[in-house]
Design a protein around this motif. Structure first.
Motif, PDB file in Angstrom:
ATOM      1  N   ARG A  69     -12.148 -13.784  24.326  1.00 61.58           N
ATOM      2  CA  ARG A  69     -10.709 -13.751  24.593  1.00 61.58           C
ATOM      3  C   ARG A  69     -10.137 -15.141  24.385  1.00 61.58           C
ATOM      4  N   TYR A  70      -9.027 -15.195  23.638  1.00 62.87           N
ATOM      5  CA  TYR A  70      -8.307 -16.439  23.375  1.00 62.87           C
ATOM      6  C   TYR A  70      -6.888 -16.301  23.915  1.00 62.87           C
ATOM      7  N   VAL A  71      -6.248 -17.426  24.177  1.00 65.00           N
ATOM      8  CA  VAL A  71      -4.885 -17.435  24.704  1.00 65.00           C
ATOM      9  C   VAL A  71      -4.032 -18.349  23.834  1.00 65.00           C
ATOM     10  N   GLY A  72      -2.813 -17.868  23.508  1.00 63.02           N
ATOM     11  CA  GLY A  72      -1.870 -18.655  22.726  1.00 63.02           C
ATOM     12  C   GLY A  72      -1.151 -19.663  23.600  1.00 63.02           C
ATOM     13  N   THR A  73      -0.462 -20.607  22.970  1.00 62.70           N
ATOM     14  CA  THR A  73       0.286 -21.619  23.724  1.00 62.70           C
ATOM     15  C   THR A  73       1.412 -21.002  24.546  1.00 62.70           C
ATOM     16  N   ASP A  74       1.868 -19.809  24.134  1.00 61.34           N
ATOM     17  CA  ASP A  74       2.915 -19.124  24.890  1.00 61.34           C
ATOM     18  C   ASP A  74       2.354 -18.195  25.964  1.00 61.34           C
ATOM     19  N   GLY A  75       1.024 -18.178  26.145  1.00 61.64           N
ATOM     20  CA  GLY A  75       0.403 -17.367  27.187  1.00 61.64           C
ATOM     21  C   GLY A  75      -0.059 -15.994  26.740  1.00 61.64           C
ATOM     22  N   THR A  76       0.218 -15.603  25.500  1.00 64.97           N
ATOM     23  CA  THR A  76      -0.230 -14.296  25.030  1.00 64.97           C
ATOM     24  C   THR A  76      -1.741 -14.305  24.839  1.00 64.97           C
ATOM     25  N   SER A  77      -2.332 -13.138  25.023  1.00 60.86           N
ATOM     26  CA  SER A  77      -3.777 -12.998  24.941  1.00 60.86           C
ATOM     27  C   SER A  77      -4.171 -12.336  23.626  1.00 60.86           C
ATOM     28  N   ALA A  78      -5.334 -12.725  23.097  1.00 61.23           N
ATOM     29  CA  ALA A  78      -5.846 -12.132  21.862  1.00 61.23           C
ATOM     30  C   ALA A  78      -7.359 -11.991  21.968  1.00 61.23           C
ATOM     31  N   LEU A  79      -7.886 -10.898  21.447  1.00 59.03           N
ATOM     32  CA  LEU A  79      -9.326 -10.724  21.353  1.00 59.03           C
ATOM     33  C   LEU A  79      -9.752 -11.098  19.942  1.00 59.03           C
ATOM     34  N   VAL A  80     -10.693 -12.014  19.848  1.00 59.41           N
ATOM     35  CA  VAL A  80     -11.159 -12.503  18.555  1.00 59.41           C
ATOM     36  C   VAL A  80     -12.616 -12.076  18.393  1.00 59.41           C
ATOM     37  N   THR A  81     -12.899 -11.371  17.292  1.00 66.17           N
ATOM     38  CA  THR A  81     -14.256 -10.905  17.007  1.00 66.17           C
ATOM     39  C   THR A  81     -14.755 -11.550  15.733  1.00 66.17           C
ATOM     40  N   PHE A  82     -15.900 -12.208  15.841  1.00 67.51           N
ATOM     41  CA  PHE A  82     -16.578 -12.771  14.679  1.00 67.51           C
ATOM     42  C   PHE A  82     -17.680 -11.789  14.300  1.00 67.51           C
ATOM     43  N   LYS A  83     -17.647 -11.290  13.067  1.00 71.59           N
ATOM     44  CA  LYS A  83     -18.637 -10.318  12.600  1.00 71.59           C
ATOM     45  C   LYS A  83     -19.444 -10.956  11.473  1.00 71.59           C
ATOM     46  N   ASN A  84     -20.744 -11.004  11.655  1.00 71.21           N
ATOM     47  CA  ASN A  84     -21.629 -11.612  10.667  1.00 71.21           C
ATOM     48  C   ASN A  84     -22.729 -10.637  10.279  1.00 71.21           C
ATOM     49  N   SER A  85     -22.907 -10.447   8.989  1.00 76.58           N
ATOM     50  CA  SER A  85     -23.992  -9.620   8.474  1.00 76.58           C
ATOM     51  C   SER A  85     -24.493 -10.235   7.181  1.00 76.58           C
ATOM     52  N   ASP A  86     -25.471  -9.591   6.592  1.00 72.72           N
ATOM     53  CA  ASP A  86     -26.002 -10.078   5.321  1.00 72.72           C
ATOM     54  C   ASP A  86     -24.953  -9.990   4.217  1.00 72.72           C
ATOM     55  N   LYS A  87     -24.039  -9.026   4.334  1.00 73.59           N
ATOM     56  CA  LYS A  87     -23.064  -8.763   3.273  1.00 73.59           C
ATOM     57  C   LYS A  87     -21.699  -9.388   3.506  1.00 73.59           C
TER      58      LYS A  87
END
Length: 145
Positions: A69-87
């Motif tokens: 979970r990340y938060v913007g400077t204005d207080g809004t929330s965001a879910l950030v997903t890093f997806k890593n695979s061979d492809k």
């Protein structure tokens, strides 16, 4: 009298030939999930972070997803997903019921650049910067959840 007997015999006939469900599942896919919540004391303040990590392994591929979970400077929330695979290596950012998914263009030890069309996302440590035209959005990894 014949209707109830006909219905009952139909139910018995269907139950005799119905499919059996197997609880064995697909043995060729292994999913490991790890939800981690850490709390540390930094300068007398309680600081907590949330990370959800999932790794899916098949015979020929392995896909790892890490959501934070990340938060913007204005207080809004965001879910950030890093997806890593061979492809593929992608970043997915979800906020306000909207999601953007971008492929990775460049990578280094603690970050990378993801871009597609006119959107560019730069990930560096605990910071994410989203740039689209003249609009810049700064996100920071959430603390104190």
């Amino acid at each position: 009298m014949k209707n109830p007997v006909l219905v009952l015999s139909s139910v018995l006939l269907l139950s005799a030939f119905s499919c059996k469900k197997s609880s064995d599942g697909n043995k060729s896919i292994i999913v490991e999930e790890n939800v981690e919540k850490t709390v540390s004391n930094d300068n007398g303040k309680i600081d907590s972070t949330f990370t959800d990590a999932k790794t899916e392994k098949t015979a020929d591929t392995q896909v790892q997803e890490i959501t934070e979970r990340y938060v913007g400077t204005d207080g809004t929330s965001a879910l950030v997903t890093f997806k890593n695979s061979d492809k593929e290596h992608t970043i997915s950012i979800r906020s306000n019921n909207k999601t953007i998914v971008l492929p990775q263009k460049e990578a280094w030890a603690k970050g990378g650049i993801y871009a597609d069309h006119d959107i560019e996302v730069k990930s560096e440590g605990d910071n994410i910067t989203i740039t689209q035209g003249n609009n810049v959005i700064e996100l920071k990894k959430a603390r104190g959840q």
